[in-house]
Design a protein around this motif. Structure first.
Motif, PDB file in Angstrom:
ATOM      1  N   ASN A  25      42.505  83.644 -20.213  1.00  0.00           N
ATOM      2  CA  ASN A  25      42.286  83.046 -21.365  1.00  0.00           C
ATOM      3  C   ASN A  25      42.680  84.957 -21.885  1.00  0.00           C
ATOM      4  N   GLY A  26      42.367  85.707 -21.327  1.00  0.00           N
ATOM      5  CA  GLY A  26      43.096  86.866 -21.863  1.00  0.00           C
ATOM      6  C   GLY A  26      41.657  87.952 -22.473  1.00  0.00           C
ATOM      7  N   LYS A  27      40.539  87.526 -22.192  1.00  0.00           N
ATOM      8  CA  LYS A  27      39.076  88.156 -22.081  1.00  0.00           C
ATOM      9  C   LYS A  27      39.679  89.586 -22.234  1.00  0.00           C
ATOM     10  N   VAL A  28      39.622  89.713 -20.837  1.00  0.00           N
ATOM     11  CA  VAL A  28      39.996  90.358 -20.359  1.00  0.00           C
ATOM     12  C   VAL A  28      40.836  91.295 -19.212  1.00  0.00           C
ATOM     13  N   ASP A  29      40.636  92.464 -19.122  1.00  0.00           N
ATOM     14  CA  ASP A  29      41.943  93.136 -18.226  1.00  0.00           C
ATOM     15  C   ASP A  29      41.434  93.797 -17.129  1.00  0.00           C
ATOM     16  N   ILE A  30      41.756  92.679 -16.137  1.00  0.00           N
ATOM     17  CA  ILE A  30      41.723  93.598 -14.948  1.00  0.00           C
ATOM     18  C   ILE A  30      42.570  94.602 -14.106  1.00  0.00           C
ATOM     19  N   SER A  31      43.241  95.367 -14.715  1.00  0.00           N
ATOM     20  CA  SER A  31      44.674  95.737 -14.038  1.00  0.00           C
ATOM     21  C   SER A  31      44.225  96.930 -12.982  1.00  0.00           C
ATOM     22  N   VAL A  32      43.480  97.570 -13.971  1.00  0.00           N
ATOM     23  CA  VAL A  32      42.682  98.658 -13.789  1.00  0.00           C
ATOM     24  C   VAL A  32      42.044  98.233 -11.803  1.00  0.00           C
ATOM     25  N   LEU A  33      41.181  96.902 -11.707  1.00  0.00           N
ATOM     26  CA  LEU A  33      41.043  96.552 -10.465  1.00  0.00           C
ATOM     27  C   LEU A  33      41.060  96.014  -9.643  1.00  0.00           C
ATOM     28  N   ASN A  34      42.684  96.340  -9.500  1.00  0.00           N
ATOM     29  CA  ASN A  34      43.325  95.140  -9.358  1.00  0.00           C
ATOM     30  C   ASN A  34      44.024  96.484  -7.870  1.00  0.00           C
ATOM     31  N   GLY A  35      43.950  95.705  -6.386  1.00  0.00           N
ATOM     32  CA  GLY A  35      43.619  95.856  -4.887  1.00  0.00           C
ATOM     33  C   GLY A  35      42.659  96.417  -5.006  1.00  0.00           C
ATOM     34  N   LYS A  36      41.558  96.103  -5.266  1.00  0.00           N
ATOM     35  CA  LYS A  36      39.940  97.017  -5.794  1.00  0.00           C
ATOM     36  C   LYS A  36      39.149  95.963  -4.458  1.00  0.00           C
ATOM     37  N   THR A  37      37.964  96.611  -3.655  1.00  0.00           N
ATOM     38  CA  THR A  37      37.164  95.556  -3.750  1.00  0.00           C
ATOM     39  C   THR A  37      36.142  96.200  -3.393  1.00  0.00           C
ATOM     40  N   ILE A  38      35.013  94.936  -4.273  1.00  0.00           N
ATOM     41  CA  ILE A  38      34.051  95.987  -5.077  1.00  0.00           C
ATOM     42  C   ILE A  38      32.541  94.826  -3.889  1.00  0.00           C
ATOM     43  N   GLY A  39      31.441  95.912  -3.291  1.00  0.00           N
ATOM     44  CA  GLY A  39      30.735  94.623  -2.846  1.00  0.00           C
ATOM     45  C   GLY A  39      29.437  94.886  -4.010  1.00  0.00           C
ATOM     46  N   PHE A  40      28.830  93.920  -3.754  1.00  0.00           N
ATOM     47  CA  PHE A  40      27.491  93.385  -4.763  1.00  0.00           C
ATOM     48  C   PHE A  40      26.608  92.737  -4.225  1.00  0.00           C
ATOM     49  N   SER A  41      25.194  94.173  -3.833  1.00  0.00           N
ATOM     50  CA  SER A  41      24.536  93.036  -3.140  1.00  0.00           C
ATOM     51  C   SER A  41      22.670  94.250  -4.037  1.00  0.00           C
ATOM     52  N   LEU A  42      22.015  92.996  -3.383  1.00  0.00           N
ATOM     53  CA  LEU A  42      20.512  93.165  -3.704  1.00  0.00           C
ATOM     54  C   LEU A  42      19.716  93.609  -2.672  1.00  0.00           C
ATOM     55  N   GLN A  43      18.697  95.165  -3.415  1.00  0.00           N
ATOM     56  CA  GLN A  43      18.369  95.400  -1.960  1.00  0.00           C
ATOM     57  C   GLN A  43      17.249  94.691  -1.742  1.00  0.00           C
ATOM     58  N   ASP A  44      16.549  93.704  -2.035  1.00  0.00           N
ATOM     59  CA  ASP A  44      14.479  93.622  -2.395  1.00  0.00           C
ATOM     60  C   ASP A  44      15.673  91.570  -1.826  1.00  0.00           C
ATOM     61  N   LEU A  45      16.925  91.336  -1.236  1.00  0.00           N
ATOM     62  CA  LEU A  45      16.935  90.058  -1.633  1.00  0.00           C
ATOM     63  C   LEU A  45      17.929  90.399  -0.653  1.00  0.00           C
ATOM     64  N   PRO A  46      18.380  89.226   0.583  1.00  0.00           N
ATOM     65  CA  PRO A  46      18.957  89.268   0.890  1.00  0.00           C
ATOM     66  C   PRO A  46      20.359  88.447   0.204  1.00  0.00           C
ATOM     67  N   LEU A  47      21.050  88.806  -1.210  1.00  0.00           N
ATOM     68  CA  LEU A  47      21.817  88.114  -2.021  1.00  0.00           C
ATOM     69  C   LEU A  47      22.771  89.562  -1.708  1.00  0.00           C
ATOM     70  N   GLU A  48      24.421  88.844  -1.213  1.00  0.00           N
ATOM     71  CA  GLU A  48      25.264  89.390  -1.577  1.00  0.00           C
ATOM     72  C   GLU A  48      26.098  89.214  -1.828  1.00  0.00           C
ATOM     73  N   MET A  49      27.666  89.522  -2.555  1.00  0.00           N
ATOM     74  CA  MET A  49      28.871  89.035  -2.898  1.00  0.00           C
ATOM     75  C   MET A  49      29.968  89.970  -3.026  1.00  0.00           C
ATOM     76  N   TYR A  50      31.063  89.782  -3.289  1.00  0.00           N
ATOM     77  CA  TYR A  50      32.718  91.117  -3.433  1.00  0.00           C
ATOM     78  C   TYR A  50      33.116  90.654  -4.091  1.00  0.00           C
ATOM     79  N   PHE A  51      34.139  90.615  -4.574  1.00  0.00           N
ATOM     80  CA  PHE A  51      34.778  90.417  -5.753  1.00  0.00           C
ATOM     81  C   PHE A  51      36.163  91.073  -4.846  1.00  0.00           C
ATOM     82  N   VAL A  52      36.410  90.000  -4.881  1.00  0.00           N
ATOM     83  CA  VAL A  52      38.913  91.013  -4.935  1.00  0.00           C
ATOM     84  C   VAL A  52      39.274  90.493  -5.978  1.00  0.00           C
TER      85      VAL A  52
END
Lengths: 179, 246
Positions: A25-52
């Motif tokens: 919908n053109g609300k955000v531009d992710i060109s800066v993120l292109n080609g990047k993999t970002i890990g996101f995790s909570l330290q106190d819970l076994p929750l993690e996800m990765y953004f490619v």
């Protein structure tokens, strides 16, 4: 797969749809993120996800063995406050967030997640068991395909059946049956 | 026995599998949709809708649907890519492809291209497609690793592979029920409705010989995909694998 792992997997699927809906919908531009993999995790819970990020879209994965470009680690309460509007820089200054890699990339990801309007409390409480998971959270509400893509009753019924099959907790049919 | 492969539970010469599979689909093509609806109680349509919903495909994208048969996925992809996008419905079997063409025409879906091809040798340039899908087709491919490599090659960077296929359930009870249904009811229904019990016996057997979720995930990663995850549907009776080329 354990029930919580299934729940978490489904959350990543929904989050992926929501993020890409924003991008389309053109609300955000992710060109800066292109080609990047970002890990996101909570330290106190076994929750993690990765953004490619690639090809002007984002894939959200529940796990990966691959190396990440940026890693964001934080506690669940900090995650909630972050999504409720707390400033990332301020949280970084207070050492409440641990970022390995480019902070600007992490900031952009956090901005994206804020746009999606995640109900972080519910996400976390599903694990801690504070609230019965009667629905998958506000995340789905904003981007319910039945609301955004079609007013055709047949499509809405099909989506409802899909939800029942794929994700019974989210389904209105399931809720009615169990209320 | 290096030059043999499985056709259902039978071991056959590798070179013969393609023609044996072709005979199966020639036989069932005209009743394919009806049989899928009956045998899966309509669930195959939901599995396919979920696959397209998970595809990340957007307006203007190029999509190749391999072993697309009667075109269920192609129809949904066509709606997603719009007039500026491109959807190619492909199948190795001309009879199935013709059924797909008829089906799309009857539903008023235009703008989909039809290509008869072998998944092991895709006639497209490298880095062409945003998404490649194969629903209930990979288990019929003779050299699955070669096909996966080809799918990787024709995907763009950031492209996504979707494999919807029968898989393995963890639930002992569900497995018992499913085995009974697959080997006792499905072939009989195939005999009654499609007048072809043997093809539906093959269907049940080929499902059991197909790699399980983790094995298929490894195969996708070995084909050079950077990421692969899978999502079990209906208790693992079916799984959707999603490979990403970065």
């Amino acid at each position: 797969m354990q029930p919580f792992a299934i729940f978490w997997h489904k959350q990543t699927v929904i989050l992926e749809r929501a993020l890409n809906c924003l991008i389309t919908n053109g609300k955000v531009d992710i060109s800066v993120l292109n080609g990047k993999t970002i890990g996101f995790s909570l330290q106190d819970l076994p929750l993690e996800m990765y953004f490619v990020c690639a090809n002007s879209r984002i894939f959200v994965l529940p796990a990966t063995d691959k190396l990440t470009d940026v890693d964001v680690k934080l506690k669940s309460m900090v995650f909630i406050s972050l999504l409720q509007g707390e400033d990332l820089t301020e949280l970084l200054r207070q050492d409440k967030i641990n970022i390995h890699g480019d902070v600007k990339t992490a900031q952009l990801l956090v901005d994206l997640l804020k746009e999606v309007d995640i109900d972080a409390e519910e996400m976390v409480s599903k694990y801690t068991g504070d609230i019965i998971a009667s629905q998958l959270g506000k995340l789905t509400k904003k981007f319910n395909p039945a609301d955004t893509q079609s007013n055709n009753p047949l499509e809405i019924i099909k989506d409802g059946l899909t939800a029942l099959l794929i994700n019974p907790i989210k389904s209105e049919l399931y809720k009615h049956k169990n209320s | 026995m290096e030059n043999t492969t499985y056709f259902g539970f039978k071991q056959v010469a590798t070179d013969d599998k393609q023609s044996l599979v072709r005979d199966v689909f020639n036989s069932v093509a005209s009743k394919y949709d009806l049989m899928n609806d009956v045998l899966s109680f309509g669930a195959h349509r939901l599995w396919k809708r979920y696959t397209v919903a998970s595809s990340n495909v957007k307006v203007g994208d190029k999509v190749l649907d391999i072993a697309g048969g009667t075109g269920d996925l192609a129809i949904e992809f066509r709606k997603k890519v719009g007039n500026n996008g491109q959807v190619i419905l492909s199948d190795i079997n001309a009879t199935m492809l013709n059924e797909g063409r008829k089906n799309l025409t009857n539903k008023g879906i235009f703008g989909v291209e039809f290509v008869q091809l072998n998944a092991q040798h895709l006639p497209f340039n490298s880095n062409t497609f945003d998404c490649v899908s194969i629903a209930f087709g990979l288990r019929n491919v003779t050299d699955k690793n070669q096909a996966l490599k080809e799918m990787y090659r024709i995907l763009k960077s950031g492209g996504c592979l979707l494999i919807l296929e029968f898989s393995t359930t963890d639930s002992a009870l569900l497995k018992k029920l499913y085995d009974f249904y697959s080997f006792n009811i499905m072939p009989r229904l195939g005999g009654i409705i499609a007048d072809d019990e043997a093809s539906y016996q093959y269907l049940a057997e080929s499902i059991r010989k197909h790699p399980n979720q983790e094995t298929l995930k490894d195969m996708v990663l070995n084909a050079d995909f950077d990421f692969c995850e899978y999502h079990n549907l209906s208790g693992g009776i079916v799984a959707l694998h999603k490979g990403i080329k970065v």
